[in-house]
Design a protein around this motif. Structure first.
Motif, PDB file in Angstrom:
ATOM      1  N   SER A 121     -35.344   8.241 -52.806  1.00  0.00           N
ATOM      2  CA  SER A 121     -36.606   8.799 -52.380  1.00  0.00           C
ATOM      3  C   SER A 121     -36.110  10.597 -51.836  1.00  0.00           C
ATOM      4  O   SER A 121     -35.133  10.741 -51.364  1.00  0.00           O
ATOM      5  N   VAL A 122     -36.888  11.225 -52.038  1.00  0.00           N
ATOM      6  CA  VAL A 122     -36.557  12.765 -52.024  1.00  0.00           C
ATOM      7  C   VAL A 122     -37.702  13.311 -51.083  1.00  0.00           C
ATOM      8  O   VAL A 122     -38.903  13.167 -51.425  1.00  0.00           O
ATOM      9  N   PHE A 123     -37.189  14.198 -49.997  1.00  0.00           N
ATOM     10  CA  PHE A 123     -38.206  14.734 -49.152  1.00  0.00           C
ATOM     11  C   PHE A 123     -38.006  16.153 -48.647  1.00  0.00           C
ATOM     12  O   PHE A 123     -36.712  16.563 -48.821  1.00  0.00           O
ATOM     13  N   GLN A 124     -38.589  17.127 -48.474  1.00  0.00           N
ATOM     14  CA  GLN A 124     -38.436  18.474 -48.392  1.00  0.00           C
ATOM     15  C   GLN A 124     -38.491  18.823 -46.746  1.00  0.00           C
ATOM     16  O   GLN A 124     -39.547  18.339 -46.162  1.00  0.00           O
ATOM     17  N   HIS A 125     -37.759  19.541 -46.492  1.00  0.00           N
ATOM     18  CA  HIS A 125     -37.639  20.001 -44.965  1.00  0.00           C
ATOM     19  C   HIS A 125     -37.210  21.484 -45.021  1.00  0.00           C
ATOM     20  O   HIS A 125     -36.238  21.710 -45.052  1.00  0.00           O
ATOM     21  N   LEU A 141     -33.650  20.228 -49.543  1.00  0.00           N
ATOM     22  CA  LEU A 141     -34.246  18.942 -50.003  1.00  0.00           C
ATOM     23  C   LEU A 141     -33.125  17.950 -49.633  1.00  0.00           C
ATOM     24  O   LEU A 141     -32.347  17.941 -49.654  1.00  0.00           O
ATOM     25  N   SER A 153     -32.478  13.411 -49.378  1.00  0.00           N
ATOM     26  CA  SER A 153     -32.747  12.259 -50.082  1.00  0.00           C
ATOM     27  C   SER A 153     -32.059  11.187 -49.353  1.00  0.00           C
ATOM     28  O   SER A 153     -31.310  11.355 -48.617  1.00  0.00           O
ATOM     29  N   ARG A 154     -32.819   9.942 -49.698  1.00  0.00           N
ATOM     30  CA  ARG A 154     -32.500   8.667 -49.075  1.00  0.00           C
ATOM     31  C   ARG A 154     -32.300   7.869 -50.484  1.00  0.00           C
ATOM     32  O   ARG A 154     -33.024   7.744 -51.155  1.00  0.00           O
TER      33      ARG A 154
END
Length: 513
Positions: free
Chosen positions: A127-131, A135, A137-138
């Motif tokens: 899974s990828v998320f933006q901060h 970018l 990923s987990r």
């Protein structure tokens, strides 16, 4: 500059550190240990560079690519450290079969990661998320993910054990290179554990931080304290079989290793004594104050052996990396040299000093006595009618008589003087610190003993007499006295004895001489 940007620069800095260490290690040494360490540096640089690319990725595709790129380094790092620790601990290279076995799991891991999108065995999901601008990923571990983790922590355990044992043998010194390697592996393992347990912010990969710590500690241990040079100066199999005795010690005198030839001579060369100061095992060895070339004797009587030692510095750049004791059994050589020296100085028939040696000794003693103002006497001895023994009984009888005469002279002198065969049947006796009157008494004892002596020869009994001429220093004050002058005076006194009936002692300076 925020914390994320700072971390990005940090990652590229770690890459630079590993590349520098890679270049240094391949430039300074060419042995198996430095070769493995250079590959560790290169693999670590690839891994951290991939981590830096991943941290700065702007798309999912870049994240996936960077992840695969990292594994071209991180897959092989544990295997390389395992080979490194094996060489350090066992002090020999791995066999080809062992190397292939060690790299089997890393090769499998690289293959699984490269093809993970087709089977999901290594990572089952991502899974990828933006901060902000970054970018993250987990990943969900797949069924074979923990194969690599288990392998990596097995290597960490073996490395820690190997380096800890080296530290133990170094008496727990904090400057010991094994302590630095042990500490680096321990801290790196702890930081990597935080990441694997999901304890880092945003699941940021903290393994590069651990690798930076390991790079720092191992760099100091390897390049400052010269662990590469100390462990690489020999190939274990060749080192062990060399016929010369070899003992390897560190720059501060710690016993590191030895070969079979050395162990056969010195029983204290045992595995349990590695890591101890060599001086504490045998006081004759000292790298700080000991001689660089010396001899050691072992055994007694017929079992006595003589060993010639050379202490060689193992110089690396401007520092001493260690020392090597090299020694040879020179017993037979020394015995031969002793025999040759004996033959050069002694009469081959009687064993007395020959003419050259007795005159050399006389010159040396005369010079010493002149400096101290002490008396020095000479006796010139000639066997009366010696030719008649040769003519009547043969030269073998004459030789036998000369040998018996030397034995009789030596018994009378009993260490008071030196005896030499001056030529033919003539002998010269040196009497240091003996005045003329005492020299005459000794000469008379010699003469009387020979007159009373008989020598059995076959069915015959042989006997001879001797004439003796005596002289001393100081008889003519102001005249320069040399051995030639003194020998001439003794010779004149001898001829006086022979011309006045033989079998008598005449003293130079008496009876008109």
């Amino acid at each position: 500059m925020d914390i994320f940007e700072l971390y990005s620069f940090f990652l590229f800095g770690v890459v630079g550190v590993y590349l520098v260490m890679f270049l240094i290690s391949i430039r300074n040494s060419d042995g198996p240990l430095s070769s493995v360490f250079s590959l560790i540096c290169l693999a670590s640089a690839v891994y951290v560079l991939g981590a830096a690319f991943q941290f700065n990725s702007q798309s999912v595709e870049e994240v996936v690519f960077s992840q695969k790129f990292k594994y071209f380094g991180v897959s092989f790092i544990p295997a390389l450290w395992l080979v490194f620790a094996y060489i350090v601990y066992f002090r020999r290279k791995m066999s080809l079969g062992m190397v292939l076995f060690v790299f089997l799991i890393p090769a499998l891991v690289l293959c699984l990661v490269s093809t993970n999108e087709y089977h999901g065995l290594y990572y089952s999901g991502m899974s990828v998320f933006q901060h902000g601008e970054y970018l993250f990923s987990r990943r969900t571990p797949g069924p074979l993910y923990y194969l690599h983790v288990s392998y990596a922590y097995f290597v960490v355990g073996f490395c820690m054990y190997s380096f800890f044992m080296g530290w133990v043998k170094g008496r727990f010194k904090l400057t010991n290179p094994y302590f630095l390697l042990f500490s680096g592996v321990l801290l790196s393992g702890i930081l990597s554990g935080f990441y694997l347990l999901g304890m880092t912010p945003f699941r940021i990969d903290m393994m590069p931080v651990g690798y930076f710590v390991l790079a720092l500690f191992s760099g100091i241990g390897i390049f400052k304290y010269k662990i590469l040079e100390i462990n690489e100066i020999y190939d274990k199999e060749i080192f062990s079989e060399i016929k010369e005795g070899l003992m390897l010690v560190s720059y501060d005198g710690i016993l590191l290793d030895y070969n079979k030839s050395a162990q056969r001579v010195f029983g204290w060369l045992q595995e349990k004594n590695k890591g101890f100061p060599i001086h504490s095992l045998d006081s004759r060895f000292s790298v700080s104050a000991g001689a660089r070339n010396f001899y050691i004797n072992t055994g007694h009587g017929d079992e006595k052996r003589i060993y010639e030692f050379r202490l060689t510095e193992l110089q690396e750049t401007r520092k001493i990396g260690g020392y090597l004791y090299i020694f040879l059994d020179v017993t037979e050589k020394m015995r031969l040299i002793g025999k040759l020296r004996y033959m050069a100085d002694h009469d081959s028939l009687t064993g007395a000093f020959n003419r050259g040696r007795i005159l050399a000794e006389a010159k040396k003693i005369l010079s010493a006595h002149k400096n101290k103002g002490r008396i020095f006497s000479l006796c010139m001895i000639d066997v009366d009618y010696f030719k008649e023994i040769n003519d009547s009984y043969g030269h073998i009888a004459g030789n036998r008589m000369l040998c018996e005469l030397v034995k009789a002279f030596s018994q009378v002198l009993d260490g008071k003087g030196m005896l030499g065969r001056y030529g033919g049947e003539e002998f010269l006796v040196i009497l240091p610190d003996v005045v003329t009157a005492e020299a005459a008494e000794i000469a008379e004892t010699l003469r009387g003993g020979i007159e009373a002596m008989t020598v059995p020869f076959g069915e015959n009994t042989l006997s001879v007499t001797v004439s003796v001429g005596v002289t001393s220093t100081g008889l003519h004050p102001g005249e320069e006295e040399t051995i030639d002058v003194l020998a001439g005076r003794a010779d004149r006194a001898l001829y006086r004895a022979k011309n006045t009936g033989r079998n008598r002692v005449c003293v130079f300076g008496e009876d008109g001489l």
